[in-house]
Design a protein around this motif. Structure first.
Motif, mmCIF file in Angstrom:
data_model
loop_
_atom_site.group_PDB
_atom_site.id
_atom_site.type_symbol
_atom_site.label_atom_id
_atom_site.label_comp_id
_atom_site.label_asym_id
_atom_site.label_seq_id
_atom_site.Cartn_x
_atom_site.Cartn_y
_atom_site.Cartn_z
ATOM 1 N N ARG A 1 0.834 -1.201 0.000
ATOM 2 C CA ARG A 1 0.000 0.000 0.000
ATOM 3 C C ARG A 1 0.872 1.256 0.000
ATOM 4 N N ARG B 1 1.726 4.598 -1.098
ATOM 5 C CA ARG B 1 1.173 5.729 -1.823
ATOM 6 C C ARG B 1 2.264 6.717 -2.248
ATOM 7 N N THR B 2 3.344 6.747 -1.474
ATOM 8 C CA THR B 2 4.407 7.712 -1.734
ATOM 9 C C THR B 2 5.358 7.185 -2.793
#
Length: 284
Positions: A36, A38-39
């Protein structure tokens, strides 16, 4: 009270770090990609862990807060972010901190056409590296220096202090040579631990009482251009105005040019300064 310029500099520094962090893949440091993420690139906690600092502290740096950061931390950040030479220079400039690796540029090759560039210059010209070795020179320079540096392994400091010909050629030799020592000290301030520099200084101290005395005085001056005079054995008194330019790809190297001058020593102008700081060089 923090100045507006200082705050703007810290904001720019934080923006640069965020951009650089986004370009480094976790795999570059053997980190798992995560499910996961996101960055893009590394997370703040990851770069902080790689550099051995707290996530909070690193976050404050990116946010442009006023925090104290050591040279060692900036070096670790530069390594963890895989910064190229220009990027590293930009980081340390924004951090207003001297990069301890700034002078170690031996791995960066000089352009193949360097000698051709120097040959294309009409006036006497030559290129020096950080140890003041002559990397290239043209025929006009050989004429002024009466055949040097075509002989042996040319080094400007060895010529000035160890070659008897320099005393006869350079007008006001002792005064000019003493200033050269102070200029050289300023030139190699970031290279004090380099074995090559230390060996050169030791050789000059052993071979020249003038160099040994001047070196122990700890005098440091900017390298300046201006009038340079020579008493040539065939051409008589020669006067030049000296200008020096840093090479963009290797700021430790300098192109020195001697322009014909009819001005007296009192009215001659000073040399120029470009790019990586004070740029004058003494070609005595």
């Amino acid at each position: 009270m923090v100045s507006r310029d200082d705050a703007a500099r810290r904001r720019e520094l934080g923006a640069f770090l965020r951009s650089a962090r986004a370009r480094v893949a976790p795999a570059d440091h053997g980190l798992p990609p995560g499910v996961r993420r996101r960055t893009p690139g590394l997370r703040r906690e990851e770069i902080a862990q790689l550099c051995g600092i707290s996530t909070t502290w690193y976050t404050w740096i990116e946010q442009g807060r006023e925090v104290s950061v050591s040279v060692d931390v900036w070096c670790r950040l530069a390594e963890a972010l895989r910064l190229a030479r220009a990027e590293r220079h930009y980081l340390f400039s924004l951090a207003e901190c001297a990069d301890p690796e700034a002078g170690r540029l031996d791995a960066i090759a000089l352009p193949d056409g360097l000698q051709d560039c120097v040959d294309s210059i009409r006036c006497p010209a030559y290129v020096l590296d950080q140890s003041w070795n002559v990397l290239a020179c043209n025929a006009a320079l050989l004429r002024v220096f009466d055949g040097w540096p075509a002989r042996g392994q040319p080094n400007l400091l060895r010529y000035i202090f160890l070659d008897p010909a320099a005393r006869a050629l350079v007008v006001d030799w002792e005064e000019r040579a003493s200033r050269v020592v102070a200029e050289f000290r300023a030139d190699v301030a970031a290279l004090a631990g380099e074995p090559g520099i230390g060996a050169l200084v030791a050789e000059l101290q052993a071979g020249s009482p003038l160099f040994a005395r001047a070196w122990t005085r700890q005098v440091v001056v900017d390298r300046e251009g201006g009038l340079r005079e020579f008493q040539h054995p065939a051409d008589g008194r020669l006067r030049f105005r000296q200008f020096t330019f840093r090479l963009a790809i290797r700021p430790d190297c300098k192109l020195v040019m001697l322009l014909n001058s009819r001005e007296s020593s009192e009215s001659a102008g000073a040399g120029v300064q470009l790019a990586a700081g004070p740029a004058g060089q003494a070609p005595e």
